[in-house]
Design a protein around this motif. Sequence first.
Motif, PDB file in Angstrom:
ATOM      1  N   LEU A  98       0.845  -1.192   0.000  1.00  0.00           N
ATOM      2  CA  LEU A  98       0.000   0.000   0.000  1.00  0.00           C
ATOM      3  C   LEU A  98       0.881   1.243   0.000  1.00  0.00           C
ATOM      4  N   SER A  99       0.452   2.279   0.637  1.00  0.00           N
ATOM      5  CA  SER A  99       1.218   3.532   0.666  1.00  0.00           C
ATOM      6  C   SER A  99       2.419   3.418   1.610  1.00  0.00           C
ATOM      7  N   PRO A 100       3.397   4.307   1.449  1.00  0.00           N
ATOM      8  CA  PRO A 100       4.521   4.317   2.390  1.00  0.00           C
ATOM      9  C   PRO A 100       4.069   4.525   3.840  1.00  0.00           C
ATOM     10  N   GLN A 101       3.044   5.344   4.033  1.00  0.00           N
ATOM     11  CA  GLN A 101       2.525   5.572   5.380  1.00  0.00           C
ATOM     12  C   GLN A 101       1.933   4.278   5.955  1.00  0.00           C
ATOM     13  N   SER A 102       1.213   3.528   5.135  1.00  0.00           N
ATOM     14  CA  SER A 102       0.649   2.255   5.597  1.00  0.00           C
ATOM     15  C   SER A 102       1.758   1.262   5.929  1.00  0.00           C
ATOM     16  N   ALA A 103       2.790   1.238   5.115  1.00  0.00           N
ATOM     17  CA  ALA A 103       3.924   0.343   5.387  1.00  0.00           C
ATOM     18  C   ALA A 103       4.587   0.707   6.712  1.00  0.00           C
ATOM     19  N   GLU A 104       4.732   1.995   6.958  1.00  0.00           N
ATOM     20  CA  GLU A 104       5.328   2.468   8.211  1.00  0.00           C
ATOM     21  C   GLU A 104       4.460   2.082   9.403  1.00  0.00           C
ATOM     22  N   ARG A 105       3.151   2.248   9.264  1.00  0.00           N
ATOM     23  CA  ARG A 105       2.225   1.897  10.354  1.00  0.00           C
ATOM     24  C   ARG A 105       2.218   0.387  10.602  1.00  0.00           C
ATOM     25  N   ILE A 134      -3.043  -0.399  16.202  1.00  0.00           N
ATOM     26  CA  ILE A 134      -4.049  -0.992  15.307  1.00  0.00           C
ATOM     27  C   ILE A 134      -4.910   0.108  14.712  1.00  0.00           C
ATOM     28  N   THR A 135      -5.347   1.044  15.538  1.00  0.00           N
ATOM     29  CA  THR A 135      -6.181   2.159  15.064  1.00  0.00           C
ATOM     30  C   THR A 135      -5.432   3.012  14.054  1.00  0.00           C
ATOM     31  N   GLU A 136      -4.174   3.311  14.324  1.00  0.00           N
ATOM     32  CA  GLU A 136      -3.365   4.096  13.381  1.00  0.00           C
ATOM     33  C   GLU A 136      -3.223   3.368  12.046  1.00  0.00           C
ATOM     34  N   ALA A 137      -2.960   2.073  12.104  1.00  0.00           N
ATOM     35  CA  ALA A 137      -2.823   1.295  10.874  1.00  0.00           C
ATOM     36  C   ALA A 137      -4.136   1.280  10.098  1.00  0.00           C
ATOM     37  N   ARG A 138      -5.244   1.113  10.811  1.00  0.00           N
ATOM     38  CA  ARG A 138      -6.559   1.099  10.158  1.00  0.00           C
ATOM     39  C   ARG A 138      -6.822   2.426   9.444  1.00  0.00           C
ATOM     40  N   HIS A 139      -6.551   3.537  10.112  1.00  0.00           N
ATOM     41  CA  HIS A 139      -6.769   4.860   9.501  1.00  0.00           C
ATOM     42  C   HIS A 139      -5.883   5.046   8.276  1.00  0.00           C
ATOM     43  N   SER A 140      -4.667   4.579   8.356  1.00  0.00           N
ATOM     44  CA  SER A 140      -3.739   4.698   7.235  1.00  0.00           C
ATOM     45  C   SER A 140      -4.221   3.892   6.027  1.00  0.00           C
ATOM     46  N   VAL A 141      -4.708   2.688   6.272  1.00  0.00           N
ATOM     47  CA  VAL A 141      -5.213   1.837   5.183  1.00  0.00           C
ATOM     48  C   VAL A 141      -6.469   2.457   4.570  1.00  0.00           C
ATOM     49  N   LEU A 142      -7.354   2.954   5.410  1.00  0.00           N
ATOM     50  CA  LEU A 142      -8.575   3.590   4.890  1.00  0.00           C
ATOM     51  C   LEU A 142      -8.238   4.815   4.048  1.00  0.00           C
ATOM     52  N   LYS A 143      -7.251   5.575   4.468  1.00  0.00           N
ATOM     53  CA  LYS A 143      -6.817   6.734   3.694  1.00  0.00           C
ATOM     54  C   LYS A 143      -6.248   6.297   2.344  1.00  0.00           C
ATOM     55  N   THR A 144      -5.504   5.213   2.344  1.00  0.00           N
ATOM     56  CA  THR A 144      -4.961   4.671   1.087  1.00  0.00           C
ATOM     57  C   THR A 144      -6.092   4.268   0.151  1.00  0.00           C
ATOM     58  N   ILE A 145      -7.108   3.604   0.684  1.00  0.00           N
ATOM     59  CA  ILE A 145      -8.255   3.215  -0.150  1.00  0.00           C
ATOM     60  C   ILE A 145      -8.944   4.446  -0.711  1.00  0.00           C
ATOM     61  N   ASP A 146      -9.123   5.457   0.119  1.00  0.00           N
ATOM     62  CA  ASP A 146      -9.781   6.692  -0.338  1.00  0.00           C
ATOM     63  C   ASP A 146      -8.996   7.378  -1.454  1.00  0.00           C
ATOM     64  N   ASN A 147      -7.673   7.242  -1.439  1.00  0.00           N
ATOM     65  CA  ASN A 147      -6.839   7.907  -2.431  1.00  0.00           C
ATOM     66  C   ASN A 147      -6.673   7.145  -3.734  1.00  0.00           C
ATOM     67  N   LEU A 148      -7.199   5.923  -3.793  1.00  0.00           N
ATOM     68  CA  LEU A 148      -7.099   5.158  -5.041  1.00  0.00           C
ATOM     69  C   LEU A 148      -7.977   5.797  -6.109  1.00  0.00           C
ATOM     70  N   GLU A 149      -7.521   5.736  -7.331  1.00  0.00           N
ATOM     71  CA  GLU A 149      -8.281   6.337  -8.446  1.00  0.00           C
ATOM     72  C   GLU A 149      -9.210   5.338  -9.082  1.00  0.00           C
TER      73      GLU A 149
END
Length: 149
Positions: A98-105, A134-149
């Motif tokens: 996923l995103s670099p932020q998700s990988a970091e989380r 867990i909450t931080e990772a969840r938010h990061s993944v949801l943000k990644t999904i929202d940013n998909l085109e």
Amino acid sequence: MTGIKRFSHAWFINQIKMNSVGLVSLATALFGVSYNTWLDHHNEINHNMRLAAFEVLRDLSELQTVVDYAHYAGDKSRGNPIDGWKNVVMVRDLSRLLSPQSAERGQLLYATWQQDWEDLGKDARSEEEISARITEARHSVLKTIDNLE
């Protein structure tokens, strides 16, 4: 040297004029195929990222269930921290897609779990730290999904 003809600009221009519809059709076809190939590749990447994101979300919820049973219910069978390892490893590995932020989380969750899993059910701080990651990772993944085109 009678068999060799010299290049004639007039002949070339005439050929282009006579075959202009074919040349435009060829250019349009090449552009269309190129665009479709690019679009298919882009869609495949988004599809793979969505699948990985949904798997990460599923593993995060399963991990939160393990944490909750271990901490709140003291249930050693449903809240067995050893079972949580498979979820933590999957989150860490799939979040790299996923995103670099998700990988970091995902990596941060793994490190927190590695440090605190043995104290689940014994120390409230362990549950708080792991649940926060867990909450931080969840938010990061949801943000990644929202940013998909």
